[in-house]
Design a protein around this motif. Structure first.
Motif, PDB file in Angstrom:
ATOM      1  N   SER A   1     -10.244  -2.489  -6.272  1.00  0.00           N
ATOM      2  CA  SER A   1      -9.723  -3.392  -7.506  1.00  0.00           C
ATOM      3  C   SER A   1      -9.902  -4.711  -6.886  1.00  0.00           C
ATOM      4  O   SER A   1     -10.402  -5.065  -5.781  1.00  0.00           O
TER       5      SER A   1
ATOM      6  N   SER B   1      -4.405  -8.591   1.264  1.00  0.00           N
ATOM      7  CA  SER B   1      -5.278  -8.738   0.054  1.00  0.00           C
ATOM      8  C   SER B   1      -6.689  -9.619   0.766  1.00  0.00           C
ATOM      9  O   SER B   1      -7.528  -9.730   0.257  1.00  0.00           O
TER      10      SER B   1
ATOM     11  N   ARG C   1       1.780  -2.026  -8.962  1.00  0.00           N
ATOM     12  CA  ARG C   1       1.466  -3.358  -8.481  1.00  0.00           C
ATOM     13  C   ARG C   1       1.694  -3.559  -7.154  1.00  0.00           C
ATOM     14  O   ARG C   1       2.833  -3.113  -6.671  1.00  0.00           O
TER      15      ARG C   1
ATOM     16  N   ARG D   1      -6.832  -0.241  -2.690  1.00  0.00           N
ATOM     17  CA  ARG D   1      -5.605  -0.007  -3.476  1.00  0.00           C
ATOM     18  C   ARG D   1      -5.787   1.040  -4.472  1.00  0.00           C
ATOM     19  O   ARG D   1      -5.654   0.930  -5.967  1.00  0.00           O
TER      20      ARG D   1
ATOM     21  N   SER E   1       1.140  -9.782  -0.885  1.00  0.00           N
ATOM     22  CA  SER E   1       0.774  -8.403  -1.058  1.00  0.00           C
ATOM     23  C   SER E   1       1.634  -7.136  -0.134  1.00  0.00           C
ATOM     24  O   SER E   1       1.815  -7.615   0.936  1.00  0.00           O
TER      25      SER E   1
ATOM     26  N   GLN F   1     -10.702  -3.251  -1.245  1.00  0.00           N
ATOM     27  CA  GLN F   1      -9.249  -3.357  -1.353  1.00  0.00           C
ATOM     28  C   GLN F   1      -8.386  -2.322  -1.001  1.00  0.00           C
ATOM     29  O   GLN F   1      -7.339  -2.169  -0.319  1.00  0.00           O
TER      30      GLN F   1
ATOM     31  N   GLY G   1      -5.824  -7.296  -7.878  1.00  0.00           N
ATOM     32  CA  GLY G   1      -5.481  -5.917  -7.790  1.00  0.00           C
ATOM     33  C   GLY G   1      -5.800  -5.385  -9.416  1.00  0.00           C
ATOM     34  O   GLY G   1      -5.283  -4.280  -9.708  1.00  0.00           O
TER      35      GLY G   1
END
Length: 517
Positions: A220, A47, A398, A254, A463, A252, A224
């Motif tokens: 994100s 992250s 997550r 994600r 992460s 990120q 997150g």
């Protein structure tokens, strides 16, 4: 071409801003990473930033050798431009994007990409803009400047000396910004409905005032989180189709490939990086531009003079010949090699089967939640409770686990979390370094800007990353299981090291604020 012969680690740390600078004393940049493999360090810092893997380092080495051979045949500038275009196609292939759907603009970092997105939006909507930044407290620190078209560092990636915070000539004119934080003053994240209302009203005020809007949304955040909701974005584009350009901060990375494709199909510009989730070396930025905009952007008029320092001809797609011709011809070898490394990591991740990617991230996440819950000092922050969407694929779950730290009956503030972060990474300071070096996500302030409070509450982060998946994958199920269990055990070691540091930290006091700030 002589620059290609310098040591590879020096090339990987070049062609960027001061954040890439490697300390002569420690051999690390300000994130605690080094531009060469360091397998002895446990890494759960995707992250923030990650040291390069051996696989990616080998890819960069091979790419450099290939470039040398091509340069002998056709010249360095032509060879470089050709390879950058090939990487555009590789990225689209890895992300399952049809060539006509997305054009790719490369940059030295996600922060530089924000300036590119501003430049492109001014070409699409006109020079007078209000930049509305959603989750401004959860984006990069340079955004406060890039949102207004200002310099975000004292030097550009191309070596130009500039004044941080000063307007970029021709780019900042008639640009203002509005910052919308994700967290309130108490450190609580705003719910979807409250966040959506804030965003909608901010856009409405700007449009009513006669301005066009660059709406930078978050997918994100450092924790997150995504904001605003898809429904909010659809309502905004339906009401102001010609007044608002949505730019998605997906640095990120994600998000599922299907969601990335959907954004581009809807006409959103998307900022991505090859670092963060994909664990390429910091920094490597890119802007994914909807293909429908190509003709309008290539017909663009003169480039702002101050922006020429931030980009080069090869950064722009070859199917934009008119715009490309306005930028200087330069070979940023550091930017290119960092992307070579990142492309290797992205490809390795997607070569693992869909079912394994889902299972690995799920197993790691469930185990990590149990490990944090069992810790007497760590408290896991809530996960964003939003609508589920198949477009998010395995990344609907997550992958950033943010937690606060309690010690001596109180929650540790940002200054003290920074000390823990540094000691855990194995660096000397006021705390004795951890026996096992481990990189985790940098501490992030909760509720207020770090500059407004010398000691705000903060959270650290562990992460999951693409590398966790690609290094665990094996067609032999038993081997894959053992690899994944090893990664979970390493996360347990990181948490145990945090507890050990806290046990010897009775004298911890605020200070040592410079590291990683």
């Amino acid at each position: 071409m002589a620059e290609l012969f310098v040591p590879l680690d020096r090339l990987l740390a070049g062609g960027g801003d001061s954040r890439l600078a490697v300390s002569a004393a420690s051999g690390l940049n300000e994130y605690g990473c080094q531009p060469m493999p360091c397998p002895e360090t446990l890494s759960f810092s995707s992250s923030t930033a990650t040291s390069i893997s051996q696989r990616a380092y080998d890819r960069a080495q091979m790419a450099r050798e290939d470039m040398m051979r091509s340069a002998i045949d056709i010249g360095i500038e032509a060879a470089f431009d050709e390879r950058i275009e090939e990487m555009r196609n590789e990225l689209r292939t890895h992300f399952a994007l049809p060539p006509a759907l997305a054009d790719v603009v490369f940059s030295p970092s996600g922060t530089d990409s924000q300036l590119q997105a501003l430049f492109l939006t001014r070409k699409l909507l006109g020079p007078e803009l209000v930049t509305v930044v959603v989750a401004a407290d959860q984006t990069g620190s340079g955004t406060v400047n890039t949102a207004r078209g200002c310099h975000f560092s004292a030097a550009t990636a191309n070596g130009g000396r500039v004044q941080k915070g000063e307007p970029i000539a021709g780019l900042a004119q008639a640009v203002t910004s509005v910052a919308l934080p994700l967290f309130d003053e108490t450190g609580e994240a705003r719910c979807y409905s409250a966040s959506d209302l804030n965003v909608f009203e901010a856009v409405e005020r700007a449009v009513t005032g006669g301005s066009k809007v660059l709406l930078q949304v978050m997918d994100s955040s450092k924790f997150g989180w995504r904001a605003p909701s898809d429904a909010c974005l659809e309502a905004i584009t339906a009401r102001w189709p010609s007044e608002v350009q949505i730019v998605v901060d997906a640095c990120q990375m994600r998000l599922g490939r299907a969601r990335l494709k959907r954004y581009l199909e809807r006409g959103y510009i998307v900022i991505v990086t090859g670092s963060k989730f994909f664990t390429g070396p910091p920094f490597s930025g890119a802007v994914m531009v909807p293909g429908r905009f190509a003709r309008r952007l290539d017909d663009a008029s003169a480039v702002p003079p101050g922006f020429l320092e931030y980009s080069s001809c090869s950064d722009w797609p070859q199917n934009w010949p008119s715009l490309r011709a306005r930028f200087p011809v330069r070979t940023n070898f550091g930017q290119w090699l960092r992307w070579e490394a990142a492309v290797e990591e992205i490809g390795a991740y997607y070569r693992a089967p869909d079912s394994f990617r889902m299972a690995a991230l799920t197993s790691f996440g469930e185990a990590l939640e149990r490990l944090i819950a069992a810790s007497p000092s760590l408290a896991l922050l809530p996960w964003q409770d939003g609508p589920k969407d198949v477009a998010d694929e395995e990344l609907a779950q997550r992958t950033i686990f943010s937690f606060t730290v309690r010690h001596g009956g109180r929650m540790l503030p940002l200054a003290e979390c920074r000390k823990l972060y540094r000691a855990l990474a194995g660096h000397a300071g006021e705390l004795k370094p951890a026996a096992q070096a481990c990189l985790i996500g940098q501490p992030v302030a909760l509720g207020v800007s770090p500059g407004s409070d010398p000691s705000p509450s903060a959270a650290l982060r562990i992460s999951a990353s693409a590398r966790l998946v690609s290094e665990a994958w094996s067609p032999n199920a038993d081997v894959a299981h053992r690899n994944l269990q090893r990664a979970i055990g390493d996360a347990g070691t990181a948490i145990a090291s945090l507890e050990s540091l806290l046990a010897g930290a009775d004298g911890i006091k605020p200070g040592d604020l410079s590291y990683g700030s």
